[in-house]
Write a protein that holds these residues in place. Structure first.
Motif, PDB file in Angstrom:
ATOM      1  N   GLU A 202       3.953 -12.739 -14.530  1.00 40.37           N
ATOM      2  CA  GLU A 202       4.478 -12.923 -13.164  1.00 40.37           C
ATOM      3  C   GLU A 202       5.069 -14.329 -13.011  1.00 40.37           C
ATOM      4  O   GLU A 202       6.139 -14.509 -12.430  1.00 40.37           O
ATOM      5  N   ARG A 203       4.340 -15.312 -13.554  1.00 38.46           N
ATOM      6  CA  ARG A 203       4.809 -16.702 -13.456  1.00 38.46           C
ATOM      7  C   ARG A 203       6.193 -16.879 -14.113  1.00 38.46           C
ATOM      8  O   ARG A 203       7.042 -17.628 -13.628  1.00 38.46           O
ATOM      9  N   ALA A 204       6.396 -16.150 -15.246  1.00 41.04           N
ATOM     10  CA  ALA A 204       7.662 -16.254 -15.974  1.00 41.04           C
ATOM     11  C   ALA A 204       8.826 -15.683 -15.149  1.00 41.04           C
ATOM     12  O   ALA A 204       9.957 -16.163 -15.234  1.00 41.04           O
ATOM     13  N   LEU A 205       8.535 -14.667 -14.321  1.00 36.36           N
ATOM     14  CA  LEU A 205       9.596 -14.032 -13.529  1.00 36.36           C
ATOM     15  C   LEU A 205       9.792 -14.686 -12.158  1.00 36.36           C
ATOM     16  O   LEU A 205      10.859 -14.539 -11.540  1.00 36.36           O
ATOM     17  N   ALA A 206       8.756 -15.406 -11.677  1.00 40.89           N
ATOM     18  CA  ALA A 206       8.772 -15.921 -10.300  1.00 40.89           C
ATOM     19  C   ALA A 206       9.996 -16.791  -9.974  1.00 40.89           C
ATOM     20  O   ALA A 206      10.477 -16.761  -8.826  1.00 40.89           O
ATOM     21  N   PRO A 207      10.549 -17.568 -10.939  1.00 40.15           N
ATOM     22  CA  PRO A 207      11.742 -18.379 -10.605  1.00 40.15           C
ATOM     23  C   PRO A 207      12.946 -17.546 -10.186  1.00 40.15           C
ATOM     24  O   PRO A 207      13.910 -18.083  -9.645  1.00 40.15           O
ATOM     25  N   GLU A 208      12.914 -16.227 -10.442  1.00 39.07           N
ATOM     26  CA  GLU A 208      14.036 -15.381 -10.029  1.00 39.07           C
ATOM     27  C   GLU A 208      14.199 -15.361  -8.503  1.00 39.07           C
ATOM     28  O   GLU A 208      15.276 -15.032  -7.999  1.00 39.07           O
ATOM     29  N   ILE A 209      13.126 -15.725  -7.788  1.00 38.39           N
ATOM     30  CA  ILE A 209      13.255 -15.821  -6.323  1.00 38.39           C
ATOM     31  C   ILE A 209      14.273 -16.909  -5.984  1.00 38.39           C
ATOM     32  O   ILE A 209      15.237 -16.659  -5.258  1.00 38.39           O
ATOM     33  N   PHE A 210      14.056 -18.105  -6.543  1.00 31.66           N
ATOM     34  CA  PHE A 210      14.972 -19.211  -6.262  1.00 31.66           C
ATOM     35  C   PHE A 210      16.366 -18.930  -6.831  1.00 31.66           C
ATOM     36  O   PHE A 210      17.382 -19.216  -6.201  1.00 31.66           O
ATOM     37  N   ASN A 211      16.403 -18.346  -8.045  1.00 33.00           N
ATOM     38  CA  ASN A 211      17.696 -18.004  -8.643  1.00 33.00           C
ATOM     39  C   ASN A 211      18.485 -17.059  -7.735  1.00 33.00           C
ATOM     40  O   ASN A 211      19.697 -17.224  -7.551  1.00 33.00           O
ATOM     41  N   THR A 212      17.804 -16.064  -7.201  1.00 33.97           N
ATOM     42  CA  THR A 212      18.474 -15.096  -6.315  1.00 33.97           C
ATOM     43  C   THR A 212      18.978 -15.792  -5.048  1.00 33.97           C
ATOM     44  O   THR A 212      20.084 -15.502  -4.565  1.00 33.97           O
ATOM     45  N   MET A 213      18.170 -16.728  -4.524  1.00 33.70           N
ATOM     46  CA  MET A 213      18.588 -17.450  -3.323  1.00 33.70           C
ATOM     47  C   MET A 213      19.842 -18.297  -3.598  1.00 33.70           C
ATOM     48  O   MET A 213      20.751 -18.354  -2.772  1.00 33.70           O
ATOM     49  N   LYS A 214      19.855 -18.939  -4.778  1.00 36.43           N
ATOM     50  CA  LYS A 214      21.032 -19.750  -5.128  1.00 36.43           C
ATOM     51  C   LYS A 214      22.263 -18.854  -5.274  1.00 36.43           C
ATOM     52  O   LYS A 214      23.356 -19.204  -4.836  1.00 36.43           O
ATOM     53  N   TRP A 215      22.044 -17.685  -5.899  1.00 37.42           N
ATOM     54  CA  TRP A 215      23.135 -16.714  -6.051  1.00 37.42           C
ATOM     55  C   TRP A 215      23.654 -16.268  -4.686  1.00 37.42           C
ATOM     56  O   TRP A 215      24.861 -16.210  -4.438  1.00 37.42           O
ATOM     57  N   MET A 216      22.742 -16.007  -3.755  1.00 37.96           N
ATOM     58  CA  MET A 216      23.125 -15.593  -2.393  1.00 37.96           C
ATOM     59  C   MET A 216      23.962 -16.678  -1.711  1.00 37.96           C
ATOM     60  O   MET A 216      24.986 -16.399  -1.087  1.00 37.96           O
ATOM     61  N   LYS A 217      23.466 -17.914  -1.840  1.00 38.76           N
ATOM     62  CA  LYS A 217      24.185 -19.026  -1.199  1.00 38.76           C
ATOM     63  C   LYS A 217      25.619 -19.126  -1.740  1.00 38.76           C
ATOM     64  O   LYS A 217      26.573 -19.294  -0.980  1.00 38.76           O
ATOM     65  N   GLN A 218      25.735 -18.960  -3.065  1.00 36.08           N
ATOM     66  CA  GLN A 218      27.050 -19.019  -3.690  1.00 36.08           C
ATOM     67  C   GLN A 218      27.950 -17.883  -3.192  1.00 36.08           C
ATOM     68  O   GLN A 218      29.105 -18.091  -2.843  1.00 36.08           O
ATOM     69  N   GLN A 219      27.384 -16.681  -3.143  1.00 39.10           N
ATOM     70  CA  GLN A 219      28.135 -15.515  -2.670  1.00 39.10           C
ATOM     71  C   GLN A 219      28.630 -15.713  -1.240  1.00 39.10           C
ATOM     72  O   GLN A 219      29.755 -15.361  -0.900  1.00 39.10           O
ATOM     73  N   ILE A 220      27.752 -16.291  -0.404  1.00 35.83           N
ATOM     74  CA  ILE A 220      28.081 -16.425   1.025  1.00 35.83           C
ATOM     75  C   ILE A 220      29.016 -17.607   1.270  1.00 35.83           C
ATOM     76  O   ILE A 220      30.007 -17.481   1.986  1.00 35.83           O
ATOM     77  N   ILE A 221      28.704 -18.763   0.627  1.00 39.60           N
ATOM     78  CA  ILE A 221      29.456 -19.989   0.926  1.00 39.60           C
ATOM     79  C   ILE A 221      30.754 -20.051   0.122  1.00 39.60           C
ATOM     80  O   ILE A 221      31.832 -20.240   0.682  1.00 39.60           O
ATOM     81  N   LEU A 222      30.654 -19.882  -1.203  1.00 39.64           N
ATOM     82  CA  LEU A 222      31.843 -20.041  -2.048  1.00 39.64           C
ATOM     83  C   LEU A 222      32.713 -18.795  -2.034  1.00 39.64           C
ATOM     84  O   LEU A 222      33.916 -18.867  -1.847  1.00 39.64           O
ATOM     85  N   GLU A 223      32.092 -17.632  -2.224  1.00 42.22           N
ATOM     86  CA  GLU A 223      32.864 -16.387  -2.311  1.00 42.22           C
ATOM     87  C   GLU A 223      33.188 -15.825  -0.925  1.00 42.22           C
ATOM     88  O   GLU A 223      33.979 -14.884  -0.812  1.00 42.22           O
ATOM     89  N   GLU A 224      32.520 -16.374   0.097  1.00 41.46           N
ATOM     90  CA  GLU A 224      32.725 -15.909   1.475  1.00 41.46           C
ATOM     91  C   GLU A 224      32.498 -14.416   1.627  1.00 41.46           C
ATOM     92  O   GLU A 224      33.193 -13.735   2.391  1.00 41.46           O
ATOM     93  N   ASN A 225      31.525 -13.904   0.908  1.00 44.48           N
ATOM     94  CA  ASN A 225      31.204 -12.490   1.025  1.00 44.48           C
ATOM     95  C   ASN A 225      30.385 -12.229   2.288  1.00 44.48           C
ATOM     96  O   ASN A 225      29.769 -13.125   2.846  1.00 44.48           O
ATOM     97  N   ASP A 226      30.359 -10.948   2.699  1.00 38.19           N
ATOM     98  CA  ASP A 226      29.672 -10.545   3.923  1.00 38.19           C
ATOM     99  C   ASP A 226      28.159 -10.768   3.800  1.00 38.19           C
ATOM    100  O   ASP A 226      27.534 -10.337   2.820  1.00 38.19           O
ATOM    101  N   VAL A 227      27.611 -11.448   4.789  1.00 35.52           N
ATOM    102  CA  VAL A 227      26.201 -11.820   4.788  1.00 35.52           C
ATOM    103  C   VAL A 227      25.296 -10.590   4.603  1.00 35.52           C
ATOM    104  O   VAL A 227      24.362 -10.595   3.804  1.00 35.52           O
ATOM    105  N   ARG A 228      25.602  -9.522   5.359  1.00 34.63           N
ATOM    106  CA  ARG A 228      24.750  -8.328   5.295  1.00 34.63           C
ATOM    107  C   ARG A 228      24.799  -7.661   3.927  1.00 34.63           C
ATOM    108  O   ARG A 228      23.788  -7.215   3.396  1.00 34.63           O
ATOM    109  N   GLN A 229      26.007  -7.652   3.332  1.00 33.96           N
ATOM    110  CA  GLN A 229      26.177  -7.020   2.025  1.00 33.96           C
ATOM    111  C   GLN A 229      25.428  -7.822   0.946  1.00 33.96           C
ATOM    112  O   GLN A 229      24.728  -7.252   0.103  1.00 33.96           O
TER     113      GLN A 229
END
Lengths: 289, 289
Positions: A202-229
Motif C-alpha cells: 500500500e505504501r508503494a502505491l500511496a504516492p499515486e494520490i499526489f501524482n493523480t492530483m498533479k495530473w489533474m492540476k495540469q489537465q485543468i490549468i495547462l490543458e484547460e480541460n473541463d473540471v468535471r471531466q
C-alpha cells in the motif's frame, strides 16, 4: 522542557513562563501547536515555525475521542509518547501538555460543543459526521487553557484549518491562526500519522494520490480541460490501483469549500482528495487557483 | 468613562487600562457585566459587585438578535441608551462596549454557534428553541473580546446562569462566573427590563407571581405537602388572575434543571416560573432546598 498532564498544571506553568520571558513591559508571545501525537516532520515544521515566531512554545498531545466516529477505532490510532517527547525537547518546546481523556472531559462527559455551520457539509464532513464538532470543541477548550497568541495548523487538514479559522473569526478569539504548508515524503506522499497503517504494498502505491492530483492540476490549468471531466477521469484512475477506494475527489472554493465547476483565481480553488488505501483513509490537497 | 462601539476599539482600550491599572507586577483584574441595556437596579447590583471586586469594570450593552425567536419582536425590546450610559458612569464603570449587530456578526452572519446539551431542554429552553444557543454564542464571543477574570450574572435568569456556568466549565474558559441575587420591587416583583411592557393593571397583578412562589415554598417546606399537588394548585391559582397564562411552573434539580418530585437538600432544588401577563412573558425563581 516542562511536561504537564493537568489543566491546572499547564496553566500555572504558563503563568510562570509568561513572567519569566517578559521583555521589559511587553508580554511574551505564546505559540501553540495542538497535535494528536505520533509526531512526524509535518508536526516538526509547525513547531519550528512556532519556535521562530514566539518567546514561548507549547505543544499539546491529545488523542481526542470526540473527533472519532463510531466506526473509527481510536484505540488503533498510532502512539509514540517517548519519541514525541524527545522530538519536542530537541525542537526547543517550552512545555508539553499531555492530558488524559478524563482530565479534558471529566468522569462522565461535557455538555458543550462548538459547531461551525456549512463548512462541515463538504469533503470529510460528509463521511465523518460530528468530526468537526469534536475538533472545534477540543481546539476551543485547548485555546482557553493555553491562551496562545498564535496557533499553528498544517494545510494537509485543509477543511479543519478552514473551519478553525472561521470559528476563531466568528467567536472573536484573540488568536492568530498560522497555516503551514504540507510536508511530503521524497515520493510525494503527504506526511501523516496514518501512513503507519499502510502495508509495504500500500505504501508503494500511496504516492499515486499526489501524482493523480498533479495530473489533474495540469489537465485543468495547462490543458484547460473541463473540471468535471477531469474529476471523473481522476476517480477512474485512482480506483484502478489495487485496494484504492475513493471517498471523494473534490474541486472546491477555498473559502466556502463548496464544489465548483470552474476554477476561480479571485476566490481561490482547492483540489482535495480522500482515498481509502486498503483500510487506511488518506487525505491530501493542493491549490489549483 | 470610555465608550466603544467596535471590537478593535474596546480591545485597545482594555490593553491600555490593563497597563494603566497594574499593581506592581500583578495584572489588574477585569470584571465584566454583559447586558442587553435598559438597565435597572438588578443590573446596578451586578455592576456594583464587579466594581467592588475588580480593578477594571467593563459593561456591554448588546441586544442580541440570536437569542430572540422568530415570534419574539426584538424591535419592541425596550432601550434607554442615554440613561444606561449615565448609570454606568455613576457606578464607576471604566468602559462601556455597545457594538452594533453588524460589528458583532458581520454583514451576513457568523457560521459558528456554541451549544450546551441537556440543560436547555427544560424550563425556558422548551418554549424558546435556539434561545440558549444564541446566549452561549454571544457570551462566548464577548468573553473572547473582553477577556475578563470574572463575569457577573443575575440569578433571575437561573437557567441562563446555569448553562453559562456549564459552558465555562466544559470549555475551560479562564473566567470566574459570579452569580448575584435577584433584586425585587418593594411588592416582590423581580426587576426586569420586560416589566416596562406591563399595563397599569398588569403591573398591579404581577407581584402575584412571587406571592404564589412564596406560598408554594411554604406548602412544600413547612406543610410538607406533595410537590406535584402544590404545583397543580399553583398553576390553577396563577391562571385565576385575569390575563395570566402559565408557561411553566417547575420544581427542578439545581444542577441538572430536570424536574423532580421531591425536594433534595443535597443537590439543591429550584422553583422556577414563567408566566405570560398579558403579552409579556415574566420569569422568576427561588431556591426551595
Amino acid at each position: 522542557m516542562i511536561v504537564c498532564t493537568t489543566i491546572d498544571g499547564i496553566r500555572s506553568n504558563i503563568r510562570w513562563l509568561r513572567a519569566e520571558r517578559k521583555i521589559g513591559e511587553l508580554s511574551p508571545r505564546i505559540g501553540f501547536v495542538p497535535t494528536m501525537g505520533f509526531l512526524h516532520e509535518g508536526h516538526a515544521s509547525l513547531i519550528q515555525k512556532a519556535r521562530a515566531e514566539n518567546e514561548i512554545v507549547i505543544v499539546s498531545i491529545f488523542i481526542n475521542p470526540k473527533q472519532f466516529g463510531p466506526n473509527e477505532d481510536i484505540n488503533r490510532y498510532p502512539r509514540s509518547p517517548q519519541e514525541d517527547q524527545l522530538l519536542c525537547e530537541q525542537l526547543g518546546v517550552d512545555a508539553l501538555f499531555t492530558p488524559s481523556v478524563e482530565e479534558m472531559y471529566g468522569k462522565s462527559d461535557i455538555y458543550t460543543h462548538v459547531h461551525v455551520d456549512l463548512l462541515g457539509n463538504f469533503l470529510c464532513g460528509k463521511s465523518r459526521p460530528g468530526h468537526f464538532d469534536g475538533v472545534c470543541t477540543v481546539v476551543s477548550k485547548l485555546f482557553h487553557i493555553i491562551t496562545p497568541d498564535a496557533a499553528y495548523f498544517g494545510q494537509k487538514d485543509a477543511q479543519q484549518l478552514r473551519i478553525i479559522e472561521q470559528m476563531v473569526h466568528d467567536l472573536s478569539m484573540p488568536i492568530e491562526i498560522v497555516s503551514c504548508p504540507i510536508v511530503r515524503e521524497a515520493d510525494g506522499l503527504a506526511k501523516s500519522s496514518r501512513n503507519a497503517y499502510l502495508s509495504k504494498e500500500e505504501r508503494a502505491l500511496a504516492p499515486e494520490i499526489f501524482n493523480t492530483m498533479k495530473w489533474m492540476k495540469q489537465q485543468i490549468i495547462l490543458e484547460e480541460n473541463d473540471v468535471r471531466q477531469v474529476r471523473v477521469e481522476a476517480i477512474h484512475r485512482l480506483e484502478g490501483y489495487p485496494g484504492f477506494k475513493v471517498d471523494y475527489v473534490s474541486i472546491v472554493d477555498k473559502k466556502t469549500l463548496a464544489p465548483v465547476d470552474h476554477i476561480d483565481h479571485v476566490s481561490g480553488t482547492l483540489l482535495a482528495v480522500a482515498v481509502y488505501v486498503g483500510n487506511t483513509r488518506l487525505i491530501d490537497n493542493i491549490n489549483i487557483a
